[in-house]
Design an enzyme around this catalytic site. Structure first.
Site, PDB file in Angstrom:
ATOM      1  CD  GLU A 166       9.358 -35.016  23.094  1.00  0.00           C
ATOM      2  OE1 GLU A 166       9.173 -35.946  23.903  1.00  0.00           O
ATOM      3  OE2 GLU A 166      10.411 -34.355  23.053  1.00  0.00           O
ATOM      4  CD  GLU A 285      10.620 -30.323  24.791  1.00  0.00           C
ATOM      5  OE1 GLU A 285      11.401 -31.187  25.260  1.00  0.00           O
ATOM      6  OE2 GLU A 285       9.378 -30.447  24.811  1.00  0.00           O
TER       7      GLU A 285
HETATM    8  O1  AHR Z   1      12.055 -31.167  28.614  1.00  0.00           O
HETATM    9  C1  AHR Z   1      11.823 -32.417  29.223  1.00  0.00           C
HETATM   10  C2  AHR Z   1      10.972 -33.346  28.373  1.00  0.00           C
HETATM   11  O2  AHR Z   1      11.698 -33.719  27.249  1.00  0.00           O
HETATM   12  C3  AHR Z   1       9.698 -32.756  27.821  1.00  0.00           C
HETATM   13  O3  AHR Z   1       8.630 -32.873  28.695  1.00  0.00           O
HETATM   14  C4  AHR Z   1       9.442 -33.598  26.612  1.00  0.00           C
HETATM   15  O4  AHR Z   1       8.755 -32.909  25.609  1.00  0.00           O
HETATM   16  C5  AHR Z   1      10.827 -34.049  26.185  1.00  0.00           C
HETATM   17  O5  AHR Z   1      10.893 -35.402  25.944  1.00  0.00           O
END
Ligand code: AHR
Length: 496
Positions: A166, A285
């Protein structure tokens, strides 16, 4: 659905998960040496058993936001010599009792493949290549010999690597502009490929669809790094907004559109370069997340606690239906999405919960994931949908029922995953198995259709355990079944 119309082989890596040094995911999650079920490595046996039952295939590690200020060297070598560090992402104290070598031992016991993320926040190419040498070189060099001295004689052979995390997020330690990050990703990828040209490398996409950077970020990063990376990452978390449960149930619409948009952007960069290469998608994610602590607002204060309980969402039956729907979207796009990670695995927005020193238990979202991971086998089939629609505030008019199907040539088994996204009306569904004869209905189970707000607890009951759906009737080339309102269903057929 027609067994001859195939989207792609089911990418087994779609059923990945994510372990970050965040809250209690590692400490008192997968690792708790004092726990009654812990093995000689300190891994909780009850959690390992649930991870295997969940059917997870790959696990991304060690972050997430955590990786952007992580020094991997802190987590290797004799445990009593490892430094405690301040974790800038989650405002916690990282003891480093668990690091790369522990993770790789855990991965072996869990029977999953690792996905490793490198720090491109506070660090750069040199440290990424050092980590690669430590992990994957057989020996005879300083860092590979260090791994051997630490007890791991064989190289780990980690194939899939994330180039940062990110990197457009203002909450990220080491946030960069797209061009700056794209150049760094390209340079790091080139250096890593000198070690092993066959690595699979993931460039960061935008942190989520709502980012002002979305679109231009993907274009600019790939303009710099197209030839050097294989995949681009997508992240998405869903939650009901203003109690709009109807739109929430249709969250897969958002995932579909997100994947289609990034695919189009990547292909447009490829077309401009006249490249024959296709960039794949790592949806590394995704989940339902109530965002009580959004990434931009990590806990603050004077204390730097060790493994505090952070982001411990408790999931409802509605959340389980949404997770089932998101898996349908991922499968539908299996020609482009070749890796995905539900975030995260234990305690932190997770399907598995633990009590420190106590039990481990399944959240509602555990069930659709486990069933899909086990039964989505063979090839994904193109499903043509024709039927009633429903209108949502967020996505407008959409199909009332979403569905995807897989077909396993070796067993002759067809599995259909369906979601009825209408809150108050059951759906009567006819599945037309074009060109095939249904000989047997093996199993039909449903989650949902009942109290959508019910949540599992440590002591039960298990509100989202799949229950038999006795409505399925088949013969010849079709099957009829009823989907309760707001529900996820898995139907397994034998067909020839
Ligand atoms: O999964 C929780 C957080 O969400 C992670 O650390 C990040 O990559 C995302 O913003």
């Amino acid at each position: 659905m027609d067994p001859r119309r195939r989207v792609a082989p089911v990418p087994r890596r779609l059923f990945g998960s994510f372990v970050e040094h965040l809250g209690r995911c590692v400490y008192t999650g997968i690792y708790e040496p004092e726990h009654p079920t812990a093995d000689a490595d300190g891994f909780r046996g009850d959690v390992l058993a649930l991870v295997r039952e969940l059917g997870v295939t790959t696990v991304r590690y060690p972050g997430g936001n955590f990786v952007s200020s992580y020094r991997w060297e802190d987590g290797v070598g004799p445990v009593d010599k490892r430094p405690a560090r301040l974790d800038l992402a989650w405002h916690s104290l990282e003891t480093n009792a668990f690091g790369l070598d522990e993770f790789m031992r855990w991965v072996g016991k869990a029977g999953v493949d690792p996905i490793m993320a490198v720090n491109l926040g506070t660090r750069g190419t040199a440290e990424a290549v050092d980590l690669l040498e430590y992990a994957n070189h057989r020996g005879g060099s300083h860092l590979a010999d260090q791994r051997r001295d630490n007890g791991a004689v064989d190289p780990y052979g980690i194939k899939l690597w994330c180039l940062g995390n990110e990197m457009d997020g203002p909450w990220q330690v080491g946030q960069r502009s797209a061009t700056e990050y794209g150049r760094l990703a390209a340079q790091t990828a080139k250096a890593m490929r000198r070690f092993d040209p066959d690595l699979e490398l993931v460039a960061c996409g935008s942190s989520h669809l709502g980012m002002p950077t979305f679109g231009s970020w993907e274009r600019d990063v790939l303009t710099e790094a197209y030839d050097d990376v294989d995949l681009i990452s997508l992240h998405a978390y869903y939650q009901p907004v203003d109690d709009d449960l109807a739109s929430f149930l249709a969250s897969a619409e958002d995932m579909d559109r997100y994947i289609d948009a990034v695919t189009a952007i990547a292909d447009s960069v490829g077309a401009i370069r006249r490249s024959t290469k296709k960039i794949m998608i790592a949806f590394d994610e995704w989940n339902v997340w109530y965002q009580s602590a959004a990434p931009s607002t990590p806990p603050s204060g004077e204390d730097w606690p060790v493994a505090p309980p952070l982001l411990e969402d408790h999931y409802s039956v509605a959340d389980a239906v949404v997770v089932g729907g998101l898996l349908i979207s991922l499968l539908r796009h299996s020609d482009r999405v070749t890796a995905a990670c539900q975030a995260q695995l234990v305690n932190v927005i997770a399907p598995i919960m633990t009590e420190p020193g106590g039990s481990a238990w399944r959240q509602t979202i555990f069930h659709p994931f486990a069933r899909t991971a086990r039964h989505a086998q063979g090839a994904v089939l193109d499903v043509l949908r024709d039927g009633s629609t429903t209108t949502t505030d967020r996505y407008g008019e959409i199909d009332a029922v979403d569905a995807v199907s897989t077909w396993d040539d070796s067993s002759g088994e067809m599995t259909v995953f369906l979601v009825n996204r209408v809150l108050d009306t059951p759906a009567e569904v006819t599945i037309d198995v074009a060109g095939a004869q249904v000989s047997d209905i093996i199993e039909c189970v449903t989650v949902g259709g009942t109290d959508l707000h019910a949540k599992n607890t440590l002591d039960g009951p298990d509100h989202a355990a799949p229950r038999p759906n006795g409505s399925a009737r088949g013969g010849d080339a079709s099957v009829q079944l009823t989907l309760p309102p707001a529900s996820w269903t898995m139907l397994r057929l034998r067909a020839a």
